[in-house]
Write a protein that holds these residues in place. Structure first.
Motif, PDB file in Angstrom:
ATOM      1  N   TYR A   1       0.834  -1.202   0.000  1.00 36.41           N
ATOM      2  CA  TYR A   1       0.000   0.000   0.000  1.00 36.41           C
ATOM      3  C   TYR A   1       0.870   1.253   0.000  1.00 36.41           C
ATOM      4  CZ  TYR A   1      -3.342   3.530   1.495  1.00 36.41           C
ATOM      5  OH  TYR A   1      -4.114   4.660   1.576  1.00 36.41           O
ATOM      6  N   THR A   2       2.000   1.187   0.702  1.00 33.72           N
ATOM      7  CA  THR A   2       2.849   2.371   0.844  1.00 33.72           C
ATOM      8  C   THR A   2       3.841   2.546  -0.298  1.00 33.72           C
ATOM      9  OG1 THR A   2       4.385   1.073   2.190  1.00 33.72           O
ATOM     10  CG2 THR A   2       2.695   2.343   3.358  1.00 33.72           C
ATOM     11  N   MET A   3       4.161   1.476  -1.022  1.00 31.94           N
ATOM     12  CA  MET A   3       5.118   1.584  -2.133  1.00 31.94           C
ATOM     13  C   MET A   3       4.569   0.912  -3.393  1.00 31.94           C
ATOM     14  SD  MET A   3       8.828   1.009  -0.341  1.00 31.94           S
ATOM     15  CE  MET A   3       8.522  -0.715  -0.014  1.00 31.94           C
ATOM     16  N   PRO A   4       3.451   1.382  -3.921  1.00 29.74           N
ATOM     17  CA  PRO A   4       2.832   0.706  -5.069  1.00 29.74           C
ATOM     18  C   PRO A   4       3.658   0.803  -6.354  1.00 29.74           C
ATOM     19  CG  PRO A   4       1.739   2.786  -4.623  1.00 29.74           C
ATOM     20  CD  PRO A   4       2.679   2.557  -3.477  1.00 29.74           C
ATOM     21  N   ASP A   5       4.583   1.762  -6.434  1.00 29.85           N
ATOM     22  CA  ASP A   5       5.384   1.923  -7.650  1.00 29.85           C
ATOM     23  C   ASP A   5       6.758   1.276  -7.540  1.00 29.85           C
ATOM     24  OD1 ASP A   5       3.361   3.430  -8.839  1.00 29.85           O
ATOM     25  OD2 ASP A   5       4.060   5.274  -7.871  1.00 29.85           O
ATOM     26  N   PHE A   6       6.999   0.573  -6.425  1.00 32.72           N
ATOM     27  CA  PHE A   6       8.301  -0.055  -6.241  1.00 32.72           C
ATOM     28  C   PHE A   6       8.450  -1.234  -7.213  1.00 32.72           C
ATOM     29  CE2 PHE A   6      11.530  -2.627  -4.134  1.00 32.72           C
ATOM     30  CZ  PHE A   6      12.442  -1.657  -3.747  1.00 32.72           C
ATOM     31  N   PRO A   7       9.600  -1.326  -7.933  1.00 32.15           N
ATOM     32  CA  PRO A   7       9.785  -2.437  -8.896  1.00 32.15           C
ATOM     33  C   PRO A   7       9.642  -3.791  -8.215  1.00 32.15           C
ATOM     34  CG  PRO A   7      11.499  -0.785  -9.164  1.00 32.15           C
ATOM     35  CD  PRO A   7      10.752  -0.412  -7.910  1.00 32.15           C
ATOM     36  N   TRP A   8       8.860  -4.662  -8.821  1.00 28.17           N
ATOM     37  CA  TRP A   8       8.602  -5.980  -8.242  1.00 28.17           C
ATOM     38  C   TRP A   8       9.514  -7.010  -8.883  1.00 28.17           C
ATOM     39  CZ3 TRP A   8       6.239  -8.109  -4.244  1.00 28.17           C
ATOM     40  CH2 TRP A   8       5.951  -9.480  -4.278  1.00 28.17           C
TER      41      TRP A   8
END
Length: 377
Positions: free
Chosen positions: A39-46
């Protein structure tokens, strides 16, 4: 395998739930580019370095049930033990095992058990460290992705422990690393091991190994054939180099923080034998042993991988020791006495490890450790 199965059945690994849900998402929607679970880092590369294992866990758990998944991982770890036994089999196990070894366990009215060992078959008894390695596996075993890497690394160690075997299979190594890179991030250790094998083989022989070097390059290239390309290397490196993990995650903490008799026994045995016969080992074996030993001491998560690589070296040390004793009067008798004690200690530590592992696993049983009632509410 029964012991592994019982351990896995009573213990739910904390990573298991999110691995299954991640595998479900991959199977139904494909591999995401960013972190869909945050929820807090939705744009973090997965980057899921074990995305292939996540899918396996989801499919087996969904269609066959958790017990089947436990059976699968227990089978894989048993296969790991099998390949480890193959890696030391050249020290006397060329023919039928029962023709080479004679062990009789006799119990009369609760008297102490003892072994009867044939003098000509002493040197193949390098197998007793395998009990210690199996004991080291137990506290770390569960339905978890690392088991797949232990299996792959045991195969690689078996291949590299015998030049004749390596020559037969080396052209298949790129395919091997392609599969490994899509199963678990520890493939990086496999590549590092293969690189050191070629580099130090060149150092020992003073000869450029062109064919082997090309196999290494193709193997490295094969690891980039995954959904994340080079991102999977970056993820593996970030985990291995993150100093904070050593003190914030339990299984990444130093090995000194855990009580493990098998670990202590194998460390003492291997260090003594390898130091005593250091001139008999290849440069590759000595360098990688020290590297993995430092890794295992600094993080107990690396203990199983160090144990896998150390087993054939320890077996070789026992073989060298037995060879030295042949010319010493009465040495065989003393060796038998020492060997009986060592074997009994190994068995004792194994049973102690079983008891502690099963006891600890029940503490992580679903109804005891996880908030099932709260979730239902």
């Amino acid at each position: 395998m029964i012991i592994f199965y019982l351990k896995g059945l009573s213990y739910i690994d904390p990573d298991f739930g999110w691995r299954v849900k991640a595998g479900e998402y991959y199977w139904t929607n494909g591999i995401p580019k960013t972190d869909i679970f945050s929820y807090t880092m939705p744009d973090f590369p997965w980057v899921d370095h074990a995305w292939g294992v996540s899918i396996i866990f989801y499919l087996v758990n969904t269609f066959l049930g958790y017990q089947s998944l436990v059976f699968l991982t227990a089978l894989i770890l048993s296969a790991t033990v099998f390949f480890l036994s193959k890696s030391v089999s050249k020290y006397g196990f060329n023919n039928n095992i029962f023709e080479k070894i004679s062990i009789f366990l006799k119990i009369n009215h609760f008297c102490p058990s003892f072994f009867t060992i044939k003098f000509k078959s002493i040197y193949p008894f390098s197998f007793f460290p395998l009990i210690l390695v199996t004991s080291i596996f137990l506290p770390f075993f569960g339905v978890r992705a690392q088991v797949f890497s232990w299996f792959m690394y045991s195969i690689l160690v078996y291949w590299l422990s015998d030049d004749a075997v390596f020559e037969k299979i080396k052209l298949f190594l790129p395919l091997f690393f392609l599969i490994w890179a899509n199963l678990h991030g520890s493939f990086v250790l496999g590549i590092a091991t293969f690189f050191l094998y070629i580099l130090l083989k060149f150092y020992d022989k003073r000869k450029i190994l062109l064919k082997d070097s090309f196999v290494l390059l193709f193997s490295i290239f094969a690891t980039f054939l995954n959904p994340y390309r080079g991102g999977i290397w970056r993820e593996a490196w970030s985990s291995a180099s993150d100093a904070k993990l050593r003190w914030s995650i339990v299984e990444w903490m130093p090995s000194l923080t855990m009580f493990d008799l098998s670990m202590v026994f194998l460390i003492c045995l291997s260090l003594i034998l390898i130091f005593r016969y250091r001139r008999n080992y290849l440069s590759f074996e000595l360098v990688l042993f020290l590297f993995l030993f430092v890794q295992a001491v600094s993080s107990k998560r690396q203990l199983p991988l160090w144990a896998i690589f150390t087993l054939p070296l320890t077996a070789k040390g026992i073989f060298y020791f037995w060879t030295d004793l042949k010319s010493v009067k009465e040495a065989k008798v003393r060796f038998i006495k020492a060997y009986k004690i060592a074997w009994m200690i190994a068995l004792f530590t194994f049973f102690i490890q079983i008891a502690f592992s099963l006891k600890d696993s029940y503490a992580f049983a679903p109804e005891k450790f996880y908030p099932i009632s709260a979730v239902n509410y």
